[in-house]
Design a protein around this motif. Structure first.
Motif, mmCIF file in Angstrom:
data_model
loop_
_atom_site.group_PDB
_atom_site.id
_atom_site.type_symbol
_atom_site.label_atom_id
_atom_site.label_comp_id
_atom_site.label_asym_id
_atom_site.label_seq_id
_atom_site.Cartn_x
_atom_site.Cartn_y
_atom_site.Cartn_z
ATOM 1 N N PRO A 160 0.809 -1.222 0.000
ATOM 2 C CA PRO A 160 0.000 0.000 0.000
ATOM 3 C C PRO A 160 0.840 1.269 0.000
ATOM 4 C CG PRO A 160 0.055 -0.965 2.192
ATOM 5 C CD PRO A 160 0.747 -1.939 1.287
ATOM 6 N N ALA A 161 0.255 2.320 -0.574
ATOM 7 C CA ALA A 161 0.954 3.603 -0.639
ATOM 8 C C ALA A 161 -0.034 4.750 -0.475
ATOM 9 C CB ALA A 161 1.700 3.745 -1.962
ATOM 10 N N ILE A 162 0.427 5.812 0.174
ATOM 11 C CA ILE A 162 -0.327 7.054 0.304
ATOM 12 C C ILE A 162 0.521 8.160 -0.320
ATOM 13 C CG2 ILE A 162 -1.325 8.758 1.868
ATOM 14 C CD1 ILE A 162 -1.651 6.474 3.923
ATOM 15 N N VAL A 163 -0.076 8.900 -1.236
ATOM 16 C CA VAL A 163 0.604 10.025 -1.875
ATOM 17 C C VAL A 163 -0.138 11.300 -1.485
ATOM 18 C CG1 VAL A 163 1.327 11.070 -4.043
ATOM 19 C CG2 VAL A 163 1.290 8.567 -3.816
ATOM 20 N N ASN A 164 0.536 12.167 -0.737
ATOM 21 C CA ASN A 164 -0.052 13.443 -0.332
ATOM 22 C C ASN A 164 0.439 14.538 -1.279
ATOM 23 O OD1 ASN A 164 -1.447 12.434 1.931
ATOM 24 N ND2 ASN A 164 0.408 12.522 3.177
ATOM 25 N N VAL A 165 -0.491 15.178 -1.980
ATOM 26 C CA VAL A 165 -0.102 16.227 -2.919
ATOM 27 C C VAL A 165 0.121 17.525 -2.134
ATOM 28 C CG1 VAL A 165 -0.726 17.529 -4.975
ATOM 29 C CG2 VAL A 165 -1.344 15.107 -4.789
ATOM 30 N N SER A 166 1.379 17.859 -1.967
ATOM 31 C CA SER A 166 1.782 19.005 -1.162
ATOM 32 C C SER A 166 2.289 20.113 -2.078
ATOM 33 C CB SER A 166 2.856 18.560 -0.157
ATOM 34 O OG SER A 166 3.201 19.606 0.716
#
Length: 237
Positions: free
Chosen positions: A128-134
């Motif tokens: 699993p992966a979480i990508v936070n668009v910062s």
């Protein structure tokens, strides 16, 4: 379901739409999140994605979206926390707590709501992966000395609400990554992209801006985490 299941918030336009388009093209099963049902369904149809009604500022809406994905897919491999707002561009001394609360409710608390709701589904995935668009505007290092980092952020602005909300989002990335070692958690900086968020005044296209989001969403095992990355490599925290 054997394809990569990806959920993207704010996917009915801009960076979210382009990210969804490219991930569908790459073979992902994409849930294109939107807070407006009509716009979301229209975008999903254009993308070949699955529509997902989700207002990340509303607990019930986020819970319902997670329940839909659970019933249809049973897991989430990649969660892209993309939905965000720019907030007011007024001078810092003119902004109120209410101004900041509005921005934080989407850019920070919205990411927390969504991550928390989809966490059980992420935990069902193999990698699993979480990508936070910062944004580089959320870098404490860059904000402390913008002139020294012009190569990373040529268009620095003292946006109290937006910059501080992205700095807080970066902290979420760090703490989630340390607390959830089986999940890859990264922040990405798309760069100054022309979207509705900035009145289309950015210096690059959504195709260019989405590249780093797509790269993070498809990085696979071995990705350093936590990380803060832009188009040309690491961005200082």
């Amino acid at each position: 379901m054997t394809t990569t299941v990806t959920v993207i918030t704010g996917a009915n336009k801009g960076l979210g739409f382009e990210t969804a388009r490219r991930l569908v093209e790459a073979g992902h099963t994409v849930y294109a999140g939107a807070r407006d049902a009509h716009r979301g369904e229209r975008a999903a149809k254009l993308l070949g994605a699955r529509p997902l009604l989700i207002d990340i500022t509303d607990d019930a809406s986020v819970a319902a979206a997670a329940a839909q994905v659970r019933a249809e897919a049973g897991r989430v491999d990649v969660l892209v926390n993309n939905a965000g707002v720019a907030g007011p561009a007024a001078p810092a001394d003119e902004l109120t707590a209410a101004d900041l609360r509005y921005v934080f409710d989407t850019n920070v608390f919205g990411a927390v709501r969504t991550t928390r709701a989809f966490l059980p589904l992420l935990q069902q995935a193999a990698r699993p992966a979480i990508v936070n668009v910062s944004s580089a505007l959320g870098s404490l290092t860059i904000n402390a000395d913008p002139a020294a980092h012009g190569d990373l952020l040529p268009a620095w602005a003292p946006l109290l609400a937006y910059n501080s909300s992205k700095a807080a989002l970066n902290m979420l990335t760090v703490v989630y990554a340390r607390s959830l070692p089986r999940i890859s958690v990264v922040s990405v900086d798309p760069g100054f992209t022309a979207t509705d968020l900035n009145g289309h005044q950015g210096t690059q296209s959504v195709e260019e801006g989405a590249a780093v989001i797509v790269a993070a969403a498809t990085a696979g095992p071995g990705t350093p985490t936590p990380a803060f990355v832009g188009a040309t490599g690491p961005v200082p925290w």
